[in-house]
Enzyme design. Structure first.
Site, PDB file in Angstrom:
ATOM      1  N   HIS A   1      26.375  56.189  43.447  1.00  0.00           N
ATOM      2  CA  HIS A   1      26.593  57.734  43.037  1.00  0.00           C
ATOM      3  C   HIS A   1      26.554  57.892  41.451  1.00  0.00           C
ATOM      4  CE1 HIS A   1      27.438  58.067  47.104  1.00  0.00           C
ATOM      5  NE2 HIS A   1      27.876  59.453  46.820  1.00  0.00           N
TER       6      HIS A   1
ATOM      7  N   GLU B   1      17.161  65.818  51.256  1.00  0.00           N
ATOM      8  CA  GLU B   1      16.656  65.661  49.905  1.00  0.00           C
ATOM      9  C   GLU B   1      15.083  65.502  49.960  1.00  0.00           C
ATOM     10  OE1 GLU B   1      19.386  63.862  50.356  1.00  0.00           O
ATOM     11  OE2 GLU B   1      20.747  64.708  49.016  1.00  0.00           O
TER      12      GLU B   1
END
Lengths: 349, 404
Positions: free
Chosen positions: A146, A77
């Protein structure tokens, strides 16, 4: 392309209709329409191409646009967020998909240091027109790491625009605007809503940033609502459920869907508050320094005299996101919490 | 003027091969360009690519290097006078690196660098005035006084900025190369509508950035996708005060890091600008032609501290003196004086005097330039301003950047 090329005075197409598609398809339509129009636009992210999207948002796009515009990235990322910054400065228009905004945290340096500040640091020489998009908020029992809702954290930073659609119609219209905007846009979707179905016009349309939508209530003058409910993203739907339940008891709610939190359509909030004099803000971030806190602060600064009850916020509970189904359901700013909050601001009326 | 005679490095100081960390400490003065480790051995008398360049080109290099040094000397003075605030990282000692690598490029090849960025800005063509005015916090600066010493951006000269967070610029370098490749292969025209060209991007980093995750992610993406970007390690042996072997594995053979990412890795002696050109220019040409990344360990040295506030307790004075004895400006000057015989001592003195004058003028200009207008605080935050972006600020479109 820039926002200035869009005529926002043109009315939006009808919200209701019979072209019923999923939220994810609306997102896909927005990206595909813009990619057909502008070859500087590309989509990059984990599993967006050959896997057809981890959540099938980009299904079929590889076939249409090829692997040089629908680009599978490795799990990096920070690397591909930074790559997007360089590519955007050079003149391309990247769309970067984060499988989850939870994973954006490992790209925090690029997202917080480079993306929002490039225009300022370079004295106006280079902006950073990237759309970062992906799932935000608790999914289905994904546990603490998450389930991030990032809007409170990112909205703190000047230089960013943040859009949070609550329905397929807005998903398309807001994402198209995000792609043409010359500023960086963080576009927060919800895994829980990707399968939601509703009418989405086939024609291209652009929803302006900073203009809220009234989902329940009316400003026609017939009857003012009893309370203003303000929300954005998935909890707008919880607000609508709560408003419909309260309506059975004769309580009328304005439900304002902010659509974007930066810019924040405080004008519409105050317009509604002037009619209701009571406000509940519903936000799926934790309460401390949340978008709800910001909304309430601005209400107090700008419309204190219109308040007949202190403003109330409904957030997720102030704990890490739990796994157990019952605990996760309770943790969210669900209908029950909203109904209770509305009743509390109406108490003693 | 720089009159030091260049002296060769002690050849006995070569790096050990696989002898572990402690042995590596003795490699502090290791110069691959001198012992052939990783750098192509050059036979005595064999012509070098730079030999084919006209005298005027090498004199220009000398001038560019001297300008950077004189400019940095003037910066140090201004910093001590508190005319420059914040952090200020000087490039003195490393001049050959920016000038040599940038002169191996085309003007429209994009570059991006870290915070020790004045040298790159000047070598890429930014005026000394715009560079100095930026540090003085004036609106005539390259970032209108909003960036400072670490943020020299120059769009007309394809310099995508100095960046403050160690290593964070390296994925941007991959992005610049990605965009150039995308122009060529997808758009088949430039983003401005002109013809697309084969380009190479340079992403400069200090040796301290070798251990940042951002670099490794950027190198993996570049290797994976064949992005024409060269990661140029300005290896001055210290990340702030930490000697390279105290913080970095394989410090004696950094090009091994390139192997893991499927790209060419080379060592280059960065004190000798002709050597940089001889080694770096062919690499640039290969990366451009084949759309491939590369990794370069360019050995250099900074004579000053990490920043203006560094007392330099971590290194020995004789180490600094040893590098000064191979000073890049003196090396090129000697070559031009004694081998090419294309300049005289008087010519060099004249160049030095001119560069001193440019540096002094830049400081005078910066001193007398206006401070940013108060409303500039609120400009350049958003490119497209819509209502209610902030509860407190009213954003505006500011003055046009002086470089545009």
């Amino acid at each position: 392309m820039a926002l200035s090329s869009i005529d926002f005075t043109k009315p939006l197409p009808a919200f209701e209709g019979d072209r019923v598609i999923q939220f994810r398809e609306a997102l896909r339509e927005a990206m595909s329409e813009e990619m057909r129009k502008d070859d500087r636009v590309f989509l990059m992210g984990e599993e967006v191409a050959y896997y057809n999207g981890a959540y099938k948002v980009s299904q079929g796009m590889l076939e249409e646009f090829g692997p040089q515009r629908i680009i599978d990235s490795p799990i990096s990322e920070n690397g591909f967020a930074g790559l997007a910054v360089g590519a955007a400065m050079y003149g391309l228009r990247p769309i970067i998909e984060f499988m989850s905004w939870s994973f954006s945290l490992v790209a925090a340096d690029q997202l917080l240091n480079n993306v929002p500040k490039m225009l300022y640091m370079s004295g106006g020489q280079w902006g950073c027109p990237v759309v970062f998009r992906g799932n935000n908020g608790a999914g289905g029992q994904l546990g603490s790491t998450h389930s991030w809702t990032v809007e409170a954290m990112y909205a703190n930073v000047p230089g960013l625009k943040i859009a949070i659609p609550s329905c397929p119609f807005d998903a398309k219209g807001l994402l198209k605007t995000a792609i043409v905007d010359d500023d960086p846009v963080f576009f927060l979707e919800s895994e829980r809503m990707l399968g939601d179905k509703a009418h989405v016009p086939a024609e291209p349309y652009y929803i302006p940033f900073g203009k809220a939508a009234l989902r329940r209530g009316t400003w026609s003058g017939e009857r003012d609502s009893d309370v203003t409910l303000v929300s954005f993203g998935r909890p707008v739907n919880f607000c609508v459920e709560a408003a419909d339940e309260l309506a059975k008891d004769g309580v009328a709610c304005d439900v304002l869907d902010m659509r974007t939190v930066r810019p924040l359509d405080i004008d519409s909030i105050i317009e509604s508050l002037k009619r209701t004099n009571r406000i509940v803000v519903v936000d799926q971030c934790w309460p401390f320094a949340s978008v709800a806190s910001e909304v309430i602060t601005q209400v107090c600064e700008r419309a204190f005299d219109y308040l007949d009850h202190q403003p109330v916020r409904v957030n997720t509970d102030d704990v890490p996101t739990p796994y157990a189904k019952n605990l996760e359901s309770e943790y969210l700013p669900h209908k029950g919490k909203i109904v209770r909050a509305v009743r509390s601001v109406l108490a003693g009326r | 003027m720089m009159s030091t005679t260049p002296a060769p490095i002690n050849p006995s100081s070569s790096a050990p091969a696989g002898e572990g960390l402690y042995a590596i400490t003795s490699s502090r003065v290791h110069m691959p360009g001198q012992n052939g480790n990783g750098t192509a051995k050059r036979e005595a008398g064999k012509p070098r690519p730079s030999d084919a360049l006209p005298n005027a080109t090498l004199i220009k290099w000398l001038r560019d290097m001297i300008l950077i040094r004189e400019f940095e000397n003037r910066c140090a003075q201004a910093y001590q006078q508190a005319k420059i605030g914040g952090f200020c990282h000087l490039y003195i000692g490393q001049e050959a690196l920016a000038v040599g690598t940038i002169n191996s490029l085309n003007h429209d090849d994009p570059i991006v660098t870290a915070y020790r960025d004045h040298g790159h800005a000047l070598a890429r063509g930014m005026s000394a005035r715009a560079c100095m005015a930026e540090m003085f916090g004036k609106s005539a600066g390259c970032a209108k006084g909003k960036g400072g010493s670490m943020h020299m951006f120059d769009k007309p000269n394809w310099n995508f900025g100095g960046h403050g967070i160690v290593g964070a610029q390296t994925p941007l370098g991959a992005g610049l190369a990605f965009a150039a490749k995308y122009e060529l292969e997808v758009m088949k025209r430039s983003v401005d509508g002109g013809p697309a060209k084969k380009k190479v991007a340079l992403a400069y980093l200090g040796d301290g950035a070798l251990n940042q995750g951002a670099l490794h992610e950027a190198m993996n993406l570049a290797g994976l996708w064949g992005l024409p970007v060269i990661f140029v390690v300005e290896n001055n042996r210290y990340s702030m005060g930490t000697a390279i072997e105290r913080g970095t594995t394989m410090a004696h053979d950094l090009k091994q890091k390139a192997v893991a990412y499927g790209m060419e890795g080379v060592h280059i002696d960065g004190m000798d600008i002709r050597n940089i050109y001889d080694e770096f220019k062919p690499l640039v040409d290969r990366c451009r032609e084949n759309s491939r990344p590369a990794f370069v360990d360019l050995l250099t040295y900074r004579y000053q501290g990490h920043s203006m506030s560094d007392p330099q307790k971590y290194r020995a004075k004789d180490e600094v003196e040893m590098f000064k004895s191979r000073d890049s400006i003196a090396l090129l000057e000697q070559h031009l004086l004694t081998e090419r015989k294309c300049v005289t001592e008087a010519d060099v003195d004249k160049i030095v005097a001119e560069c001193k004058a440019i540096a002094a003028d830049s400081a005078d200009f910066a001193e007398s330039a206006p401070i940013p207008a108060a409303e500039e605080l609120f400009s350049d935050v958003y490119a497209e301003i819509v209502p209610n972006l902030s509860p407190a600020a009213t954003y505006v479109h500011g003055e046009k950047n002086p470089l545009l």
